[in-house]
Design a protein around this motif. Structure first.
Motif, PDB file in Angstrom:
ATOM      1  N   ASP A 106       0.819  -1.221   0.000  1.00 46.67           N
ATOM      2  CA  ASP A 106       0.000   0.000   0.000  1.00 46.67           C
ATOM      3  C   ASP A 106       0.850   1.267   0.000  1.00 46.67           C
ATOM      4  O   ASP A 106       0.319   2.366   0.176  1.00 46.67           O
ATOM      5  CB  ASP A 106      -0.956   0.005   1.197  1.00 46.67           C
ATOM      6  N   ARG A 107       2.174   1.119  -0.232  1.00 50.11           N
ATOM      7  CA  ARG A 107       3.060   2.283  -0.197  1.00 50.11           C
ATOM      8  C   ARG A 107       3.748   2.524  -1.545  1.00 50.11           C
ATOM      9  O   ARG A 107       4.776   3.191  -1.592  1.00 50.11           O
ATOM     10  CB  ARG A 107       4.137   2.100   0.889  1.00 50.11           C
ATOM     11  N   HIS A 108       3.193   2.024  -2.629  1.00 51.13           N
ATOM     12  CA  HIS A 108       3.827   2.171  -3.942  1.00 51.13           C
ATOM     13  C   HIS A 108       3.616   3.559  -4.543  1.00 51.13           C
ATOM     14  O   HIS A 108       4.413   3.987  -5.382  1.00 51.13           O
ATOM     15  CB  HIS A 108       3.269   1.136  -4.924  1.00 51.13           C
ATOM     16  N   ASP A 109       2.539   4.239  -4.177  1.00 48.55           N
ATOM     17  CA  ASP A 109       2.122   5.443  -4.893  1.00 48.55           C
ATOM     18  C   ASP A 109       2.866   6.697  -4.422  1.00 48.55           C
ATOM     19  O   ASP A 109       3.300   6.794  -3.271  1.00 48.55           O
ATOM     20  CB  ASP A 109       0.621   5.675  -4.711  1.00 48.55           C
ATOM     21  N   TRP A 132       5.968  -7.013  -2.987  1.00 49.45           N
ATOM     22  CA  TRP A 132       5.181  -7.727  -4.005  1.00 49.45           C
ATOM     23  C   TRP A 132       4.922  -6.760  -5.156  1.00 49.45           C
ATOM     24  O   TRP A 132       4.795  -5.553  -4.942  1.00 49.45           O
ATOM     25  CB  TRP A 132       3.820  -8.180  -3.454  1.00 49.45           C
ATOM     26  N   PRO A 133       4.769  -7.263  -6.375  1.00 47.02           N
ATOM     27  CA  PRO A 133       4.480  -6.349  -7.487  1.00 47.02           C
ATOM     28  C   PRO A 133       3.066  -5.766  -7.457  1.00 47.02           C
ATOM     29  O   PRO A 133       2.846  -4.692  -8.019  1.00 47.02           O
ATOM     30  CB  PRO A 133       4.694  -7.223  -8.728  1.00 47.02           C
ATOM     31  N   LYS A 152      -2.703  -3.100  -9.251  1.00 45.10           N
ATOM     32  CA  LYS A 152      -2.509  -1.660  -9.067  1.00 45.10           C
ATOM     33  C   LYS A 152      -1.566  -1.089 -10.115  1.00 45.10           C
ATOM     34  O   LYS A 152      -1.613   0.110 -10.404  1.00 45.10           O
ATOM     35  CB  LYS A 152      -1.960  -1.392  -7.660  1.00 45.10           C
ATOM     36  N   ASP A 153      -0.706  -1.953 -10.648  1.00 42.43           N
ATOM     37  CA  ASP A 153       0.189  -1.601 -11.752  1.00 42.43           C
ATOM     38  C   ASP A 153       0.993  -0.339 -11.470  1.00 42.43           C
ATOM     39  O   ASP A 153       1.147   0.523 -12.329  1.00 42.43           O
ATOM     40  CB  ASP A 153      -0.608  -1.447 -13.053  1.00 42.43           C
ATOM     41  N   ASN A 154       1.518  -0.252 -10.248  1.00 43.25           N
ATOM     42  CA  ASN A 154       2.361   0.892  -9.920  1.00 43.25           C
ATOM     43  C   ASN A 154       3.730   0.455  -9.421  1.00 43.25           C
ATOM     44  O   ASN A 154       4.434   1.233  -8.784  1.00 43.25           O
ATOM     45  CB  ASN A 154       1.687   1.776  -8.864  1.00 43.25           C
ATOM     46  N   TYR A 155       4.096  -0.782  -9.713  1.00 42.47           N
ATOM     47  CA  TYR A 155       5.376  -1.254  -9.193  1.00 42.47           C
ATOM     48  C   TYR A 155       6.564  -0.647  -9.932  1.00 42.47           C
ATOM     49  O   TYR A 155       7.665  -0.579  -9.374  1.00 42.47           O
ATOM     50  CB  TYR A 155       5.446  -2.786  -9.191  1.00 42.47           C
ATOM     51  N   PRO A 182       1.931 -14.512  -7.164  1.00 36.92           N
ATOM     52  CA  PRO A 182       2.196 -13.081  -7.186  1.00 36.92           C
ATOM     53  C   PRO A 182       1.228 -12.249  -8.020  1.00 36.92           C
ATOM     54  O   PRO A 182       1.006 -11.076  -7.716  1.00 36.92           O
ATOM     55  CB  PRO A 182       3.624 -13.005  -7.773  1.00 36.92           C
ATOM     56  N   ASP A 183       0.626 -12.837  -9.055  1.00 36.56           N
ATOM     57  CA  ASP A 183      -0.345 -12.085  -9.840  1.00 36.56           C
ATOM     58  C   ASP A 183      -1.660 -11.877  -9.098  1.00 36.56           C
ATOM     59  O   ASP A 183      -2.506 -11.093  -9.534  1.00 36.56           O
ATOM     60  CB  ASP A 183      -0.620 -12.800 -11.160  1.00 36.56           C
ATOM     61  N   GLU A 184      -1.840 -12.585  -7.982  1.00 40.72           N
ATOM     62  CA  GLU A 184      -3.106 -12.532  -7.252  1.00 40.72           C
ATOM     63  C   GLU A 184      -3.005 -11.784  -5.931  1.00 40.72           C
ATOM     64  O   GLU A 184      -3.988 -11.693  -5.190  1.00 40.72           O
ATOM     65  CB  GLU A 184      -3.607 -13.963  -7.002  1.00 40.72           C
ATOM     66  N   VAL A 185      -1.817 -11.277  -5.600  1.00 42.44           N
ATOM     67  CA  VAL A 185      -1.611 -10.521  -4.355  1.00 42.44           C
ATOM     68  C   VAL A 185      -1.710  -9.046  -4.690  1.00 42.44           C
ATOM     69  O   VAL A 185      -0.794  -8.472  -5.286  1.00 42.44           O
ATOM     70  CB  VAL A 185      -0.261 -10.869  -3.716  1.00 42.44           C
ATOM     71  N   ASN A 186      -2.825  -8.447  -4.306  1.00 42.20           N
ATOM     72  CA  ASN A 186      -3.049  -7.048  -4.703  1.00 42.20           C
ATOM     73  C   ASN A 186      -3.636  -6.222  -3.560  1.00 42.20           C
ATOM     74  O   ASN A 186      -4.211  -5.182  -3.776  1.00 42.20           O
ATOM     75  CB  ASN A 186      -3.978  -6.990  -5.916  1.00 42.20           C
TER      76      ASN A 186
END
Length: 279
Positions: free
Chosen positions: A80-83, A110-111, A115-118, A275-279
């Motif tokens: 929750d801290r990518h942005d 995690w990627p 959220k596609d902000n990695y 990993p594609d399911e951890v969001n």
């Protein structure tokens, strides 16, 4: 103290190949557990913001009297801290809790692809490294498409990818891509997290018996000989000692190949979420 081997990363830094992980170590137990790990000879400690125990890690380090340059400390940026500027705030919070002015390794945990902000998170980690708040930077739980995307966007290759890896789930697509791009693999859940009775598998038991060690020691030794960076977790001092006492024997090529053959190549050996399911 045991002479734990070091591995050279693609930025020229070195990392102890065998460390101590504090995933699921209760905050109230962390200072004691890490103190005992340091007394046993561990110098590489792996934590994360989401574990909630960075303060305990920091307290143990402060009380140890071990010079800072003899320690290797990793923590991680949570999902929750990518942005925006959140990664900058997150590393500041982690450093305050750890009582350190820098970590040796900072990872995107995690990627979180939904959220596609990695890529943005990775760009922020590059800046964190440039400011000296992290000596090296890497990722965790990234698959090949995630790795390809951040490298294409920034030209900066992670020093490590920390992934679930144990004999039943060897993630060869990821490990082969990483090897081709000089990314070191860190194995979390190296003993299968109890989902698989790896210790009762005949080839593991036979290798352990042949060398007069436990099945867990045989599996940890397999990781080391495969070149993985590994940090098994325990809160029991005797198990801490057992896990680090794996440097006095070498598995044969046949024993390595037999353990290699335990891989569930269809991916069914995975313990954690995909990993594609951890969001």
């Amino acid at each position: 103290m045991p002479q734990i081997p070091n591995i050279t990363l693609n930025d020229g830094r070195t990392i102890p190949q065998l460390g101590y992980g504090v995933f699921k170590v209760a905050p109230a137990e962390t200072e004691r557990a890490v103190s005992e790990a340091l007394e046993t000879g561990y110098r590489h400690i792996d934590t994360a913001a989401i574990y909630g125990n960075e303060e305990g890690v920091g307290a143990a380090i402060a009380a140890s009297g071990i010079p800072r340059d003899e320690l290797f400390v990793t923590t991680k940026l949570w999902n929750d801290r990518h942005d925006g500027d959140e990664p900058d705030a997150a590393i500041a919070e982690s450093l305050e809790k750890l009582g350190l002015d820098r970590v040796d390794l900072y990872l995107v945990h995690w990627p979180t692809p939904a959220k596609d902000n990695y890529v943005h998170a990775w760009e922020k980690l590059i800046g964190i490294r440039e400011r000296g708040l992290a000596t090296s930077i890497g990722v965790s739980n990234f698959l090949v498409p995630h790795l390809e995307k951040i490298v294409a966007a920034t030209g900066v290759v992670p020093v490590v990818d920390q992934i679930e890896l144990h004999p039943a789930h060897q993630q060869r697509t990821v490990t082969e891509w990483a090897a081709a791009h000089d990314i070191r693999i860190e194995a979390w859940g190296p003993l299968g997290q109890g989902k698989y009775d790896l210790f009762g598998v005949p080839v593991v038991a036979e290798a352990a018996s042949a060398h007069g060690v436990t099945p867990a020691q045989a599996v940890i030794r397999w990781h080391l000989q495969k070149g993985h960076i590994v940090f098994p977790k325990s809160v029991r001092r005797e198990r801490l000692q057992e896990n680090i006492d794996v440097l006095g024997f070498t598995l044969t090529d046949a024993e390595l190949a037999a353990i290699d053959a335990l891989d569930h190549t269809d991916g069914s050996g995975r313990v954690s979420s995909h990993p594609d399911e951890v969001n």
